[in-house]
Design an enzyme around this catalytic site. Structure first.
Site, short mmCIF file in Angstrom:
data_model
loop_
_atom_site.label_atom_id
_atom_site.label_comp_id
_atom_site.label_asym_id
_atom_site.label_seq_id
_atom_site.Cartn_x
_atom_site.Cartn_y
_atom_site.Cartn_z
N HIS A 17 -2.33 -0.06 2.45
CA HIS A 17 -2.76 -1.46 2.32
C HIS A 17 -4.25 -1.58 2.63
CE1 HIS A 17 1.60 -2.43 3.57
NE2 HIS A 17 1.50 -2.76 2.30
N LYS A 41 14.09 -12.34 3.79
CA LYS A 41 14.05 -11.01 4.41
C LYS A 41 13.99 -11.15 5.92
CE LYS A 41 11.86 -8.31 0.77
NZ LYS A 41 10.76 -7.39 0.48
N ARG A 90 1.51 2.24 -6.62
CA ARG A 90 1.68 3.61 -6.13
C ARG A 90 2.24 4.52 -7.21
NH1 ARG A 90 5.18 1.92 -1.07
NH2 ARG A 90 6.12 0.94 -2.84
N SER A 128 5.57 0.65 3.95
CA SER A 128 5.89 0.07 5.26
C SER A 128 7.28 0.50 5.71
CB SER A 128 5.79 -1.45 5.20
OG SER A 128 4.46 -1.85 5.00
#
Length: 163
Positions: A17, A41, A90, A128
């Site tokens: 990040h 979440k 990514r 993460s």
């Protein structure tokens, strides 16, 4: 003035990040890191904790601001006057999802563009989720997150172990 939003959960913020933040703030006049408060979440860190960690990590970047948000990303972008949304990629699997989101956002707000930055190769594997798992087992976090974030992760994991 070119203002951009880099949105995410940042639960927690990783070197991946941070890499996108560093590279983005060189491209735009002002970068707003939008910390998503997603009520669907159950994050490890509260939105306030995530904002605080990001503020610490970016304190030496004068054109970066950290703001929490909920709701639609394009509404947040319009509210803060952003012309661009920045997203990190990514892998190909990220691209498929991000392309769909970009096209949806363009339908909702054609004036807000999306710009993709590929993650630097040394962080292409990093997420993460992986960092939280390493922290849960007491692993070395130094390669994955800034020390201030590692310290917060250790505290959080120690608290969870005691419960």
């Amino acid at each position: 003035m070119l203002r951009a939003v880099y949105p995410g959960s940042f639960d927690p913020v990783t070197y991946g990040h941070y890499d996108i933040i560093l590279r983005s703030c060189k491209i735009v006049d002002e970068l707003i890191v939008g910390v998503l408060n997603n009520k669907a979440k159950m994050p490890l860190f509260s939105v306030e904790e995530r904002v605080k960690m990001l503020e610490e990590v970016t304190k030496d970047l004068p054109n970066v601001r950290i703001l929490p948000f909920d709701g639609l990303l394009v509404d947040f972008a319009k509210r803060v006057g952003a012309d661009v949304v920045i997203r990190g990629l990514r892998a190909i699997t990220d691209f498929e999802y991000e392309l769909q989101m970009s096209q949806t956002n363009h339908k909702l707000a054609p004036e807000v563009e999306t710009m993709f930055l590929t993650t630097s190769i040394e962080y292409s594997y990093l997420s993460s989720t992986t960092v939280r798992e390493i922290a849960a087992f007491g692993g070395d976090l130094s390669q994955f997150v800034p020390e201030a974030v590692a310290e917060e992760l250790r505290k959080k994991m120690n608290t969870k172990r005691r419960v």
